[in-house]
Write an enzyme that holds these catalytic residues in place. Structure first.
Site, mmCIF file in Angstrom:
data_model
loop_
_atom_site.group_PDB
_atom_site.id
_atom_site.type_symbol
_atom_site.label_atom_id
_atom_site.label_comp_id
_atom_site.label_asym_id
_atom_site.label_seq_id
_atom_site.Cartn_x
_atom_site.Cartn_y
_atom_site.Cartn_z
ATOM 1 N N SER A 47 -22.794 11.877 -22.158
ATOM 2 C CA SER A 47 -23.584 11.292 -23.251
ATOM 3 C C SER A 47 -25.064 11.196 -22.894
ATOM 4 O O SER A 47 -25.918 11.153 -23.776
ATOM 5 C CB SER A 47 -23.046 9.908 -23.637
ATOM 6 O OG SER A 47 -23.196 8.993 -22.568
ATOM 7 N N HIS A 48 -25.414 11.186 -21.572
ATOM 8 C CA HIS A 48 -26.822 11.060 -21.178
ATOM 9 C C HIS A 48 -27.263 12.164 -20.225
ATOM 10 O O HIS A 48 -28.202 12.002 -19.465
ATOM 11 C CB HIS A 48 -27.094 9.657 -20.623
ATOM 12 C CG HIS A 48 -27.104 8.634 -21.709
ATOM 13 N ND1 HIS A 48 -25.945 8.212 -22.324
ATOM 14 C CD2 HIS A 48 -28.117 8.011 -22.366
ATOM 15 C CE1 HIS A 48 -26.237 7.345 -23.277
ATOM 16 N NE2 HIS A 48 -27.547 7.217 -23.332
ATOM 17 N N ALA A 180 -23.227 0.253 -21.799
ATOM 18 C CA ALA A 180 -23.837 -0.373 -22.966
ATOM 19 C C ALA A 180 -23.126 -1.697 -23.223
ATOM 20 O O ALA A 180 -21.932 -1.849 -22.914
ATOM 21 C CB ALA A 180 -23.678 0.546 -24.178
ATOM 22 N N GLU A 188 -22.391 8.163 -27.362
ATOM 23 C CA GLU A 188 -20.957 8.454 -27.405
ATOM 24 C C GLU A 188 -20.518 8.662 -28.861
ATOM 25 O O GLU A 188 -19.742 9.565 -29.167
ATOM 26 C CB GLU A 188 -20.212 7.273 -26.767
ATOM 27 C CG GLU A 188 -18.807 7.536 -26.342
ATOM 28 C CD GLU A 188 -18.677 8.533 -25.203
ATOM 29 O OE1 GLU A 188 -19.620 8.692 -24.410
ATOM 30 O OE2 GLU A 188 -17.618 9.173 -25.137
ATOM 31 N N LYS A 230 -18.992 -12.547 -26.021
ATOM 32 C CA LYS A 230 -19.455 -12.434 -24.629
ATOM 33 C C LYS A 230 -20.428 -11.260 -24.491
ATOM 34 O O LYS A 230 -21.519 -11.394 -23.927
ATOM 35 C CB LYS A 230 -18.260 -12.280 -23.685
ATOM 36 C CG LYS A 230 -17.314 -13.464 -23.746
ATOM 37 C CD LYS A 230 -16.153 -13.336 -22.783
ATOM 38 C CE LYS A 230 -15.193 -14.511 -22.963
ATOM 39 N NZ LYS A 230 -14.069 -14.472 -22.030
ATOM 40 N N LEU A 305 -12.403 1.322 -8.920
ATOM 41 C CA LEU A 305 -13.761 0.790 -8.983
ATOM 42 C C LEU A 305 -14.548 1.594 -10.004
ATOM 43 O O LEU A 305 -14.346 2.806 -10.128
ATOM 44 C CB LEU A 305 -14.436 0.893 -7.611
ATOM 45 C CG LEU A 305 -13.820 0.052 -6.494
ATOM 46 C CD1 LEU A 305 -14.528 0.341 -5.169
ATOM 47 C CD2 LEU A 305 -13.892 -1.434 -6.828
HETATM 48 P P1 NDP Z 1 -18.790 3.875 -20.212
HETATM 49 O O1 NDP Z 1 -17.994 3.013 -21.072
HETATM 50 O O2 NDP Z 1 -18.553 5.340 -20.277
HETATM 51 O O3 NDP Z 1 -18.636 3.499 -18.653
HETATM 52 C C1 NDP Z 1 -19.179 2.366 -18.155
HETATM 53 C C2 NDP Z 1 -18.891 2.122 -16.702
HETATM 54 O O4 NDP Z 1 -17.549 1.673 -16.597
HETATM 55 C C3 NDP Z 1 -19.024 3.298 -15.755
HETATM 56 O O5 NDP Z 1 -19.574 2.818 -14.543
HETATM 57 C C4 NDP Z 1 -17.585 3.748 -15.624
HETATM 58 O O6 NDP Z 1 -17.302 4.447 -14.431
HETATM 59 C C5 NDP Z 1 -16.845 2.455 -15.646
HETATM 60 N N1 NDP Z 1 -15.460 2.587 -16.057
HETATM 61 C C6 NDP Z 1 -14.967 3.281 -17.118
HETATM 62 N N2 NDP Z 1 -13.622 3.165 -17.150
HETATM 63 C C7 NDP Z 1 -13.278 2.376 -16.106
HETATM 64 C C8 NDP Z 1 -12.037 1.880 -15.602
HETATM 65 N N3 NDP Z 1 -10.868 2.179 -16.192
HETATM 66 N N4 NDP Z 1 -12.038 1.104 -14.502
HETATM 67 C C9 NDP Z 1 -13.218 0.805 -13.882
HETATM 68 N N5 NDP Z 1 -14.422 1.246 -14.307
HETATM 69 C C10 NDP Z 1 -14.447 2.016 -15.409
HETATM 70 O O7 NDP Z 1 -20.365 3.551 -20.487
HETATM 71 P P2 NDP Z 1 -21.169 3.539 -21.857
HETATM 72 O O8 NDP Z 1 -20.656 4.626 -22.749
HETATM 73 O O9 NDP Z 1 -21.224 2.171 -22.382
HETATM 74 O O10 NDP Z 1 -22.626 3.941 -21.322
HETATM 75 C C11 NDP Z 1 -22.849 5.279 -20.898
HETATM 76 C C12 NDP Z 1 -24.269 5.451 -20.442
HETATM 77 O O11 NDP Z 1 -25.140 5.288 -21.532
HETATM 78 C C13 NDP Z 1 -24.744 4.463 -19.371
HETATM 79 O O12 NDP Z 1 -25.173 5.228 -18.266
HETATM 80 C C14 NDP Z 1 -25.900 3.735 -20.010
HETATM 81 O O13 NDP Z 1 -26.998 3.449 -19.158
HETATM 82 C C15 NDP Z 1 -26.332 4.716 -21.077
HETATM 83 N N6 NDP Z 1 -27.012 4.022 -22.176
HETATM 84 C C16 NDP Z 1 -28.370 4.087 -22.244
HETATM 85 C C17 NDP Z 1 -29.039 3.417 -23.234
HETATM 86 C C18 NDP Z 1 -30.527 3.408 -23.302
HETATM 87 O O14 NDP Z 1 -31.082 2.783 -24.191
HETATM 88 N N7 NDP Z 1 -31.246 4.045 -22.428
HETATM 89 C C19 NDP Z 1 -28.325 2.655 -24.258
HETATM 90 C C20 NDP Z 1 -26.892 2.633 -24.075
HETATM 91 C C21 NDP Z 1 -26.275 3.308 -23.072
HETATM 92 P P3 NDP Z 1 -17.088 6.067 -14.484
HETATM 93 O O15 NDP Z 1 -18.434 6.621 -14.866
HETATM 94 O O16 NDP Z 1 -16.666 6.421 -13.095
HETATM 95 O O17 NDP Z 1 -16.027 6.343 -15.518
HETATM 96 O O1 PYC Z 2 -26.535 5.840 -26.175
HETATM 97 O O2 PYC Z 2 -26.989 3.917 -27.095
HETATM 98 C C1 PYC Z 2 -27.345 4.969 -26.544
HETATM 99 C C2 PYC Z 2 -28.771 5.203 -26.291
HETATM 100 C C3 PYC Z 2 -29.827 4.591 -26.886
HETATM 101 C C4 PYC Z 2 -30.962 5.121 -26.340
HETATM 102 C C5 PYC Z 2 -30.581 6.051 -25.439
HETATM 103 N N1 PYC Z 2 -29.230 6.075 -25.410
#
Ligand code: NDP
Ligand code: PYC
Length: 340
Positions: A47-48, A180, A188, A230, A305
């Site tokens: 996604s990023h 997020a 996503e 939360k 983890l």
């Molecule tokens: P995810 O839900 O994909 O994953 C979040 C974290 O949880 C990861 O570290 C992942 O590890 C871990 N995880 C997932 N499944 C499990 C599990 N079963 N047990 C333990 N740990 C688990 O993240 P998001 O989709 O919410 O976010 C994705 C990316 O988007 C992030 O890097 C975030 O910084 C970015 N983002 C950026 C934004 C911006 O404004 N710049 C805004 C929103 C998001 P693993 O990777 O190993 O699966």
């Molecule tokens: O995936 O929510 C997101 C996001 C916002 C800005 C960059 N990524």
């Protein structure tokens, strides 16, 4: 999964650099962005990774970002590093201020970086992992655009507001999480829309406040926070710490600033760093063993983890020298690379 194609690490970087140059980013910004996209894609962070080149291009087309500006790190004699991105993308500002943050953390035991006036599109784990690779613990957070309804609400007030944390582990990959505070990241949902797949329940509501699993309807309505009130409270905390605390915009204000033009949100970012050597009162090694005991207890019972999937992808992709991405994504990026 649809058709996949292979890209070498050089392919990822070169494709990124050529699209970013065509979009209008100068060489320094393009290099900082391409490095982060390559880091993300090597870890199969879909996604990023390369997908975010569309957002970079859209941000430039929206006309408000400066693709050539040099960030300015303000001199300070306390533990706060302020860096003014001056209307450029955040990543070059982070790169310029990182050595100062590390030095201040080692001096004071705890230090913070506040990035102001940046456009921001990227994952946060590459940033906190640059600190844990230096033996420091770190947290990072940013607002985004007000796409997310607070718990009990019906319209977007909050951003998708990611929170990242990384803890250094001797001789091992760090303990890192980065997610997020919305149930799904916006990126996503965009990937689900591209793939024509329905969202799971509990991710979004339509513009009338009814639950929806349709990605397009979700993007026109509001996203939901994870964990009900939360996640909502954590998201508000991020708005405050990476917004008003550092004299920068909330997600609501970032959305207003964009005037419907699209592209990356515009706001600030906060990164906190902690030096275990100073916090542990001279007992860092013993305390490190206690942290390892905790990790062992988690893994021993079959739980995983966070970031282990990513580290496994990194090891696999680095060894074989290529990553796999959707063919449709590669084809769309090649069209972007050919833009006039
Ligand atoms: P995810 O839900 O994909 O994953 C979040 C974290 O949880 C990861 O570290 C992942 O590890 C871990 N995880 C997932 N499944 C499990 C599990 N079963 N047990 C333990 N740990 C688990 O993240 P998001 O989709 O919410 O976010 C994705 C990316 O988007 C992030 O890097 C975030 O910084 C970015 N983002 C950026 C934004 C911006 O404004 N710049 C805004 C929103 C998001 P693993 O990777 O190993 O699966
Ligand atoms: O995936 O929510 C997101 C996001 C916002 C800005 C960059 N990524």
């Amino acid at each position: 999964m649809g058709d996949m194609v292979e890209l070498t690490l050089d392919d990822i970087r070169n494709l990124s650099l050529s699209i970013l140059a065509k979009s209008g980013f100068g060489p320094e910004h393009a290099a900082a962005i391409a490095d982060t996209l390559t880091t993300c894609q090597v870890d199969d962070c879909q996604s990023h990774g390369l997908f975010r080149l569309f957002m970079c291009n859209d941000t430039m087309k929206a006309g408000k970002i400066d693709g050539h500006v040099t960030p300015v790190v303000a001199p300070s004699d306390n533990a706060i590093v302020r860096v003014d991105a001056r209307g450029g993308m955040s990543l070059l500002a982070f790169r310029e201020a990182l050595p100062v943050l590390i030095e201040k953390t080692r001096t004071h035991g705890i230090a913070a970086m506040a990035i102001n006036r940046c456009f921001h599109f990227s994952a946060l784990w590459p940033e906190v992992e640059q600190l844990s690779s230096e033996g420091l613990a770190a947290m990072a957070m940013v607002p985004s655009h007000s796409w997310v309804a607070p718990a009990g609400g019906t319209r977007g007030s909050l951003g998708t507001n990611p929170l990242a944390f990384s803890w250094p582990r001797l001789g091992k990959d760090p303990f890192t999480f980065d997610f997020a505070t919305s149930a799904f990241a916006r990126g996503e949902i965009e990937l689900y829309r591209r793939a024509g797949k329905p969202l799971p329940e509990g991710v979004a509501i339509d513009k009338y406040g009814n639950p929806t699993t349709d990605p397009q309807t979700a993007m026109e309505g509001a996203m939901l926070t994870f964990g009900s009130y939360k996640g909502s409270a954590l998201s508000i905390m991020i708005e405050l710490l990476a917004g008003p605390l550092i004299d920068d915009l909330t997600s609501l204000e970032s959305m207003e600033f964009a005037e419907g033009q699209g592209g990356a949100p515009y706001h600030g970012e906060v990164i906190l760093a902690f030096d275990p050597a100073q916090f542990s009162g001279g007992r860092a090694a013993a305390n490190n063993e206690r942290a390892e005991r905790l990790f062992d207890d988690i893994v021993d019972q079959g739980a995983r983890l966070p970031s282990q999937r990513r580290f496994e992808a990194r090891a696999r992709n680095t060894t074989r020298g290529y990553v796999e991405i959707a063919k449709s994504l590669r084809d769309d990026l090649l069209v972007l690379a050919e833009q006039p």
